[in-house]
Design a protein around this motif. Structure first.
Motif, PDB file in Angstrom:
ATOM      1  N   GLU A  65      35.020  37.888  15.913  1.00 14.14           N
ATOM      2  CA  GLU A  65      34.578  36.529  15.583  1.00 14.14           C
ATOM      3  C   GLU A  65      34.919  36.190  14.132  1.00 14.14           C
ATOM      4  OE1 GLU A  65      33.071  32.806  16.368  1.00 14.14           O
ATOM      5  OE2 GLU A  65      33.567  34.457  17.735  1.00 14.14           O
ATOM      6  N   GLY A  66      34.788  37.150  13.240  1.00 14.23           N
ATOM      7  CA  GLY A  66      35.148  36.913  11.839  1.00 14.23           C
ATOM      8  C   GLY A  66      36.624  36.602  11.682  1.00 14.23           C
ATOM      9  N   LYS A  67      37.473  37.363  12.385  1.00 15.25           N
ATOM     10  CA  LYS A  67      38.915  37.107  12.327  1.00 15.25           C
ATOM     11  C   LYS A  67      39.252  35.753  12.951  1.00 15.25           C
ATOM     12  CE  LYS A  67      40.214  42.009  12.346  1.00 15.25           C
ATOM     13  NZ  LYS A  67      40.861  43.099  13.117  1.00 15.25           N
ATOM     14  N   ALA A  68      38.566  35.404  14.050  1.00 17.86           N
ATOM     15  CA  ALA A  68      38.819  34.113  14.704  1.00 17.86           C
ATOM     16  C   ALA A  68      38.447  32.945  13.789  1.00 17.86           C
ATOM     17  CB  ALA A  68      38.037  34.031  16.016  1.00 17.86           C
ATOM     18  N   ILE A  69      37.329  33.077  13.066  1.00 21.44           N
ATOM     19  CA  ILE A  69      36.922  32.027  12.118  1.00 21.44           C
ATOM     20  C   ILE A  69      37.959  31.892  11.006  1.00 21.44           C
ATOM     21  CG2 ILE A  69      35.190  31.386  10.397  1.00 21.44           C
ATOM     22  CD1 ILE A  69      33.101  32.775  12.178  1.00 21.44           C
ATOM     23  N   THR A  70      38.493  33.029  10.537  1.00 26.26           N
ATOM     24  CA  THR A  70      39.529  33.002   9.501  1.00 26.26           C
ATOM     25  C   THR A  70      40.763  32.257   9.984  1.00 26.26           C
ATOM     26  OG1 THR A  70      38.747  35.106   8.611  1.00 26.26           O
ATOM     27  CG2 THR A  70      40.969  34.420   7.999  1.00 26.26           C
ATOM     28  N   VAL A  71      41.162  32.512  11.234  1.00 25.17           N
ATOM     29  CA  VAL A  71      42.335  31.845  11.807  1.00 25.17           C
ATOM     30  C   VAL A  71      42.084  30.347  11.935  1.00 25.17           C
ATOM     31  CG1 VAL A  71      43.750  31.617  13.880  1.00 25.17           C
ATOM     32  CG2 VAL A  71      43.195  33.887  12.997  1.00 25.17           C
ATOM     33  N   ARG A  72      40.871  29.974  12.378  1.00 29.54           N
ATOM     34  CA  ARG A  72      40.558  28.543  12.553  1.00 29.54           C
ATOM     35  C   ARG A  72      40.527  27.806  11.218  1.00 29.54           C
ATOM     36  NH1 ARG A  72      36.730  30.444  16.470  1.00 29.54           N
ATOM     37  NH2 ARG A  72      35.045  30.224  14.945  1.00 29.54           N
ATOM     38  N   ASN A  73      40.063  28.476  10.179  1.00 29.95           N
ATOM     39  CA  ASN A  73      39.909  27.819   8.881  1.00 29.95           C
ATOM     40  C   ASN A  73      41.154  27.880   8.010  1.00 29.95           C
ATOM     41  OD1 ASN A  73      37.279  27.217   9.545  1.00 29.95           O
ATOM     42  ND2 ASN A  73      36.402  28.945   8.433  1.00 29.95           N
ATOM     43  N   ARG A  74      42.127  28.707   8.405  1.00 26.13           N
ATOM     44  CA  ARG A  74      43.276  28.903   7.529  1.00 26.13           C
ATOM     45  C   ARG A  74      44.160  27.653   7.497  1.00 26.13           C
ATOM     46  NH1 ARG A  74      45.917  29.974  12.208  1.00 26.13           N
ATOM     47  NH2 ARG A  74      48.185  30.176  12.184  1.00 26.13           N
ATOM     48  N   GLN A  75      44.852  27.465   6.400  1.00 26.42           N
ATOM     49  CA  GLN A  75      45.880  26.436   6.307  1.00 26.42           C
ATOM     50  C   GLN A  75      47.165  27.005   6.894  1.00 26.42           C
ATOM     51  OE1 GLN A  75      46.018  25.375   2.114  1.00 26.42           O
ATOM     52  NE2 GLN A  75      44.917  23.486   2.511  1.00 26.42           N
ATOM     53  N   ARG A  76      47.729  26.296   7.850  1.00 28.08           N
ATOM     54  CA  ARG A  76      48.955  26.803   8.474  1.00 28.08           C
ATOM     55  C   ARG A  76      50.123  26.683   7.503  1.00 28.08           C
ATOM     56  NH1 ARG A  76      50.421  23.851  12.380  1.00 28.08           N
ATOM     57  NH2 ARG A  76      48.946  22.194  11.970  1.00 28.08           N
ATOM     58  N   ARG A  77      51.074  27.608   7.658  1.00 30.10           N
ATOM     59  CA  ARG A  77      52.133  27.757   6.658  1.00 30.10           C
ATOM     60  C   ARG A  77      53.502  27.483   7.266  1.00 30.10           C
ATOM     61  NH1 ARG A  77      51.455  33.732   4.759  1.00 30.10           N
ATOM     62  NH2 ARG A  77      51.523  33.955   7.018  1.00 30.10           N
ATOM     63  N   LEU A  78      54.365  26.931   6.445  1.00 28.32           N
ATOM     64  CA  LEU A  78      55.786  26.802   6.756  1.00 28.32           C
ATOM     65  C   LEU A  78      56.522  27.751   5.824  1.00 28.32           C
ATOM     66  CD1 LEU A  78      58.239  25.462   8.108  1.00 28.32           C
ATOM     67  CD2 LEU A  78      58.097  23.655   6.377  1.00 28.32           C
ATOM     68  N   CYS A  79      57.132  28.793   6.409  1.00 28.87           N
ATOM     69  CA  CYS A  79      57.727  29.882   5.615  1.00 28.87           C
ATOM     70  C   CYS A  79      59.247  29.842   5.690  1.00 28.87           C
ATOM     71  CB  CYS A  79      57.233  31.234   6.113  1.00 28.87           C
ATOM     72  SG  CYS A  79      55.439  31.375   6.226  1.00 28.87           S
ATOM     73  N   ILE A  80      59.892  30.283   4.621  1.00 23.37           N
ATOM     74  CA  ILE A  80      61.352  30.418   4.558  1.00 23.37           C
ATOM     75  C   ILE A  80      61.657  31.794   3.982  1.00 23.37           C
ATOM     76  CG2 ILE A  80      61.449  29.326   2.292  1.00 23.37           C
ATOM     77  CD1 ILE A  80      64.145  29.020   5.011  1.00 23.37           C
ATOM     78  N   ASN A  81      62.663  32.475   4.524  1.00 24.47           N
ATOM     79  CA  ASN A  81      62.977  33.824   4.050  1.00 24.47           C
ATOM     80  C   ASN A  81      63.664  33.792   2.690  1.00 24.47           C
ATOM     81  OD1 ASN A  81      65.019  32.686   5.943  1.00 24.47           O
ATOM     82  ND2 ASN A  81      66.237  34.434   5.280  1.00 24.47           N
ATOM     83  N   ASN A  82      63.259  34.705   1.807  1.00 28.37           N
ATOM     84  CA  ASN A  82      63.863  34.838   0.482  1.00 28.37           C
ATOM     85  C   ASN A  82      65.112  35.708   0.570  1.00 28.37           C
ATOM     86  OD1 ASN A  82      61.747  33.422  -0.817  1.00 28.37           O
ATOM     87  ND2 ASN A  82      60.495  35.275  -0.828  1.00 28.37           N
TER      88      ASN A  82
END
Length: 516
Positions: free
Chosen positions: A168-185
């Protein structure tokens, strides 16, 4: 009054004596004897104390990595702490929609219930035993969560409850996280302090399936497929496949392939990893990038037909370049910096999306986009690698109605029938339709924009007709030219044959002694 004073005085002396004895015991008593005494003391205490305690330290491991269990418990207890605890601590959480998370301070306690069983959570901090200089003073303190419950509930709480708290703690973290747009360096930037293989920004694209210009039945089919995948962890394990799925989006430019990816990410609440293949040096780097991606993500390779030569023509192209360099050795130096250093092969990319390395992690979607699907190697897009092929075609009437609702807030209009008839006869991308529907000033209303779209479709139809006529004319001219060249070649060959026949006849006459 004097008796009360004497009582307090005696109590104070007793406490002071006890503290002195404990200090002497802790500091000077031999370690093995001290441990033995403490062990027997705990056993005696457990006979009259019916509670069990479990500690979850904040840092674990050789490199003092922050415990995932501690972070999950802190997130799980956040709401209870903010409502029950009197002393709170604010924790800054990176990449979260709730940047400040409240947690209970040291020596605070909150209660929780699970299946009718009551438990107590507390936070305890142990200061360092000796004062010493450190570059990381915060790590000198040992902080941990302490779970207390009755020993009769041991079996249930040690298994089901702790797993429930962590999940449940991990699920709350996923729900509250800001989604990211990533690009490889680029790989030359992977080394160094705090360097990463991926850079990211907050993903804020507003696209959704409601705003996507596409036939409603096709959208429903894609949504159902995404739901089935996201809920299919046990199913994929049952059938023995890695928990991933491939999507191939193909169609002309401007048909909404990038918007489709954004809509998928927003619907599933996934991160996006935009993989630029031209910056990847070889197959090993490609695998290392895959390992660094997280679950609940979409890995995107846009314009796969342009990213690298993966269509089986690489060998032929290299042979042609070698021939050119033999003729002009200086060309090799001129092109030195322009050539791509990537050595990613088709085999490496196939292993990336469907090989053993693709099973590292789970709940990933891999998306390829292309404008020319016929250019791709069949091995790259076969089912099992690109499981679902989605054609992003020109704008139809259903897609137009979605755009009209989005841009003009219009569900129906008398001009809809005319536009629908024109779209059946003319190819126009959703991007072009949307551009014409967008009001360019405050004075433009829905009817003005619809009329503007009609004129644009008519213009596009005329241009398409002229282009088709021009292509037909050029084709006819080419065929006529080829026909004339073929005729001239036949005449030339026949003339040579006549000359050859005359010479042969003259030789035969001469040999037989016959003269004209």
């Amino acid at each position: 009054m004097m008796m009360m004073g004497e009582t307090w005085s005696q109590l104070g002396s007793l406490i002071a004596t006890a503290m002195f004895l404990w200090a002497m015991f802790d500091k000077y008593f031999p370690h093995h004897l001290r441990s033995l005494i403490l062990s027997h003391t705990k056993k005696l205490t457990s006979l009259v104390y019916p509670y069990i305690q479990i500690k979850f330290p904040e840092f674990t491991g050789e490199y003092l990595k922050r415990s995932e269990a501690y972070a999950a418990i802190e997130t799980y207890l956040s709401s209870k702490s903010s409502s029950e605890a009197k002393s709170l601590k604010a924790v800054v959480v990176k990449d979260s929609s709730q940047p400040v998370q409240l947690s209970m301070d040291e020596n605070e306690e909150v209660t929780d219930e699970f299946e009718g069983m009551k438990v107590w959570w507390g936070v305890t901090k142990i200061p360092p035993r000796t004062q010493s200089f450190s570059f990381y003073p915060a790590m000198e303190e040992k902080r941990y969560y302490k779970l207390t419950f009755h020993k009769s509930h041991r079996e249930t709480l040690c298994g089901k409850y702790i797993n429930h708290v962590l999940q449940e703690g991990k699920a709350i973290t996923v729900r509250n996280r800001q989604r990211r747009l990533c690009i490889n360096n680029p790989s030359q930037n992977w080394g160094g302090y705090r360097s990463t293989k991926w850079s990211h920004v907050t993903f804020e694209h507003p696209a959704s399936f409601d705003t996507l210009a596409m036939d409603s039945k096709k959208k429903e089919e894609i949504i159902n497929d995404l739901i089935k995948f996201s809920e299919g962890k046990e199913y994929y394990a049952k059938i023995g496949k890695a928990w991933k799925r491939g999507y191939l989006l193909y169609g002309p430019p401007g048909t909404g392939k990038s918007s489709m990816i954004a809509a998928m990410a927003n619907y599933l609440n996934y991160d996006i990893y935009d993989l630029e293949l031209t910056t990847v040096k070889d197959n090993t780097e490609l695998r290392r990038l895959l390992i660094e991606t997280t679950s609940k993500s979409i890995i995107v390779i846009e314009d796969i037909d342009c990213s690298l030569d993966l269509t089986g023509q690489r060998k032929k192209k290299k042979e042609q370049e070698k021939d050119e360099e033999k003729e002009d050795p200086a060309s090799k130096m001129a092109k030195g910096e322009e050539e791509s250093s990537s050595k990613v092969t088709l085999s490496g990319l196939l292993n990336f999306i469907d090989g053993l390395w693709s099973a590292c992690g789970g709940e990933r979607i891999i998306v390829f986009t292309t404008n020319y699907v016929e250019k791709l190697d069949p091995a790259l897009v076969r089912r099992g690698r690109m499981d679902k092929h989605i054609e992003m075609s020109y704008c139809g009437f259903e897609a137009f109605k979605v755009l009209a609702k989005n841009y003009l807030d219009v569900d129906s209009h008398e001009l809809f029938a005319t536009i629908g008839h024109l779209l059946e006869e003319t190819d126009m991308t959703p991007a072009d339709v949307a551009e014409n529907l967008m009001p360019k000033s405050q004075n433009e209303d829905a009817e003005t924009c619809l009329k503007k779209l009609i004129e644009a479709i008519k213009t596009a139809k005329e241009e398409a007709t002229k282009k088709a006529e021009e292509e037909a004319r050029l084709k006819a001219e080419k065929e006529e030219k080829e026909k004339q060249e073929a005729t001239q070649e036949d005449v030339k060959e026949n003339g040579v044959d006549v000359v050859k026949d005359d010479k042969t006849l003259g030789n035969e006459v001469k040999e037989n002694g016959v003269t004209a």
